[in-house]
Design a protein around this motif. Structure first.
Motif, PDB file in Angstrom:
ATOM      1  N   TYR A 130     -16.029 -10.969 -20.682  1.00 17.27           N
ATOM      2  CA  TYR A 130     -17.328  -9.896 -20.811  1.00 17.27           C
ATOM      3  C   TYR A 130     -18.309 -10.649 -21.351  1.00 17.27           C
ATOM      4  O   TYR A 130     -18.122 -11.025 -22.614  1.00 17.27           O
ATOM      5  CB  TYR A 130     -16.972  -8.558 -21.223  1.00 17.27           C
ATOM      6  CG  TYR A 130     -16.025  -7.710 -20.324  1.00 17.27           C
ATOM      7  CD1 TYR A 130     -16.636  -6.874 -19.405  1.00 17.27           C
ATOM      8  CD2 TYR A 130     -14.417  -7.651 -20.503  1.00 17.27           C
ATOM      9  CE1 TYR A 130     -15.716  -6.217 -18.700  1.00 17.27           C
ATOM     10  CE2 TYR A 130     -13.703  -6.982 -19.724  1.00 17.27           C
ATOM     11  CZ  TYR A 130     -14.370  -6.253 -18.973  1.00 17.27           C
ATOM     12  OH  TYR A 130     -13.514  -5.397 -17.932  1.00 17.27           O
ATOM     13  N   TRP A 156     -23.268   1.142 -13.278  1.00 18.11           N
ATOM     14  CA  TRP A 156     -23.049  -0.377 -13.756  1.00 18.11           C
ATOM     15  C   TRP A 156     -24.405  -1.061 -14.300  1.00 18.11           C
ATOM     16  O   TRP A 156     -24.246  -1.727 -15.192  1.00 18.11           O
ATOM     17  CB  TRP A 156     -22.837  -1.226 -12.490  1.00 18.11           C
ATOM     18  CG  TRP A 156     -21.680  -0.973 -11.775  1.00 18.11           C
ATOM     19  CD1 TRP A 156     -21.302  -0.582 -10.676  1.00 18.11           C
ATOM     20  CD2 TRP A 156     -20.196  -1.154 -12.342  1.00 18.11           C
ATOM     21  NE1 TRP A 156     -19.784  -0.426 -10.288  1.00 18.11           N
ATOM     22  CE2 TRP A 156     -19.291  -0.655 -11.602  1.00 18.11           C
ATOM     23  CE3 TRP A 156     -19.801  -1.367 -13.657  1.00 18.11           C
ATOM     24  CZ2 TRP A 156     -17.857  -0.419 -11.727  1.00 18.11           C
ATOM     25  CZ3 TRP A 156     -18.352  -1.123 -13.945  1.00 18.11           C
ATOM     26  CH2 TRP A 156     -17.455  -1.101 -12.918  1.00 18.11           C
ATOM     27  N   ASP A 190     -14.807  -4.970 -11.950  1.00 17.21           N
ATOM     28  CA  ASP A 190     -15.962  -4.769 -12.980  1.00 17.21           C
ATOM     29  C   ASP A 190     -17.034  -5.623 -12.672  1.00 17.21           C
ATOM     30  O   ASP A 190     -16.475  -6.969 -12.970  1.00 17.21           O
ATOM     31  CB  ASP A 190     -15.613  -4.554 -14.438  1.00 17.21           C
ATOM     32  CG  ASP A 190     -16.733  -4.170 -15.320  1.00 17.21           C
ATOM     33  OD1 ASP A 190     -17.977  -4.404 -15.015  1.00 17.21           O
ATOM     34  OD2 ASP A 190     -16.623  -3.615 -16.573  1.00 17.21           O
ATOM     35  N   GLN A 193     -17.310  -8.200 -15.677  1.00 18.14           N
ATOM     36  CA  GLN A 193     -16.285  -9.270 -16.181  1.00 18.14           C
ATOM     37  C   GLN A 193     -16.125 -10.182 -15.265  1.00 18.14           C
ATOM     38  O   GLN A 193     -16.244 -10.345 -13.938  1.00 18.14           O
ATOM     39  CB  GLN A 193     -14.783  -8.502 -16.019  1.00 18.14           C
ATOM     40  CG  GLN A 193     -13.656  -8.744 -16.844  1.00 18.14           C
ATOM     41  CD  GLN A 193     -13.136 -10.028 -16.227  1.00 18.14           C
ATOM     42  OE1 GLN A 193     -12.962 -10.327 -14.875  1.00 18.14           O
ATOM     43  NE2 GLN A 193     -12.697 -10.886 -17.010  1.00 18.14           N
TER      44      GLN A 193
END
Length: 252
Positions: A130, A156, A190, A193
């Protein structure tokens, strides 16, 4: 097409584009897939076409040789954690879609241009992949960019008015909704990520078809960003990475 010849590398195949097209196998370095995995037997044996949202079978940090990642990172200037994400995405789509012909260097080149491998504006990747701080593009409000009204209530991108590109590979939320991937096998998807984002990028590119074709490769990268100059920049960066790796001695 310009009169000069351009060399483009597609995962171990050199394609010279110009007045004529010629394919030739690299002789100076191994195909990337030969070295990026500590062991590919298990994921390859389990390979089958999967839906875009399917979870990875093996965590990237467990399937990519850390020595290869460190050496390649040193040669290219790419953070090793990012290298692992790009290489793992290459392995995954290679198993899922053997006819795609995508190389890790193309994914890496897009990561370089989109976010400097998640280091843009002082961001850094942590061990889990991340970036900190999170990476957000400008508001897509029609001023210098396309106008894209919010599509995900700011989940997001933190913007409930306009969409913004998100994460290391700069996915627009509406595109992420179609291509969300679980690249690290944690059961979540995600765009922040890097394993997830790199795998989504790889599958998005492979949707164009056989990327060992110069026309398909250019079409795939153009679909990521509708600028011919962007495609040229990705090609140049992908070649740069392959040349850098090829100049290093093979690991013992």
């Amino acid at each position: 097409m310009s009169a000069f010849l351009r060399v483009i590398v597609y995962g171990g195949i050199v394609v010279i584009v110009g007045a004529a097209v010629m394919l030739t196998r690299l002789t100076s370095i191994e195909a990337p897939e030969a070295r990026i995995a500590a062991s590919v037997a298990a994921p390859m044996a389990a390979a089958a076409p999967v839906a875009p949202n399917a979870a990875a079978l093996v965590a990237p940090t467990d399937r990519v040789d850390p020595l290869w990642a460190a050496e390649t990172g040193a040669a290219t200037g790419i953070p090793a954690r990012a290298i692992i994400a790009y290489a793992s995405a290459d392995l995954t789509v290679g198993a899922e879609q053997p006819g795609c012909g995508l190389g890790w260097n193309t994914i890496a080149a897009i990561g370089a241009i989109e976010s400097v491998h998640a280091t843009i504006d002082g961001s850094r990747l942590d061990g889990q992949g991340y970036p900190s701080p999170p990476i957000r593009g400008p508001a897509l409000d029609g001023h210098g960019f396309a106008a894209i009204a919010d599509t995900e209530d700011g989940v997001w991108d933190g913007d409930a008015v306009w969409d913004r590109a998100v994460g290391p590979m700069q996915f627009i939320p509406s595109t992420w909704a179609d291509w969300a991937a679980d690249g690290n096998g944690d059961g979540m998807t995600d765009p922040n990520q890097i394993d997830d984002a790199a795998l989504a990028t790889a599958r998005y590119l492979c949707a164009t078809g056989d990327l060992s074709s110069p026309q398909n490769w250019r079409a795939a990268v153009f679909s990521y960003n509708h600028l011919e100059s962007y495609v040229d920049d990705v090609a140049a960066m992908a070649n740069r990475y392959t040349t850098a790796v090829g100049s290093q001695p093979a690991a013992g």
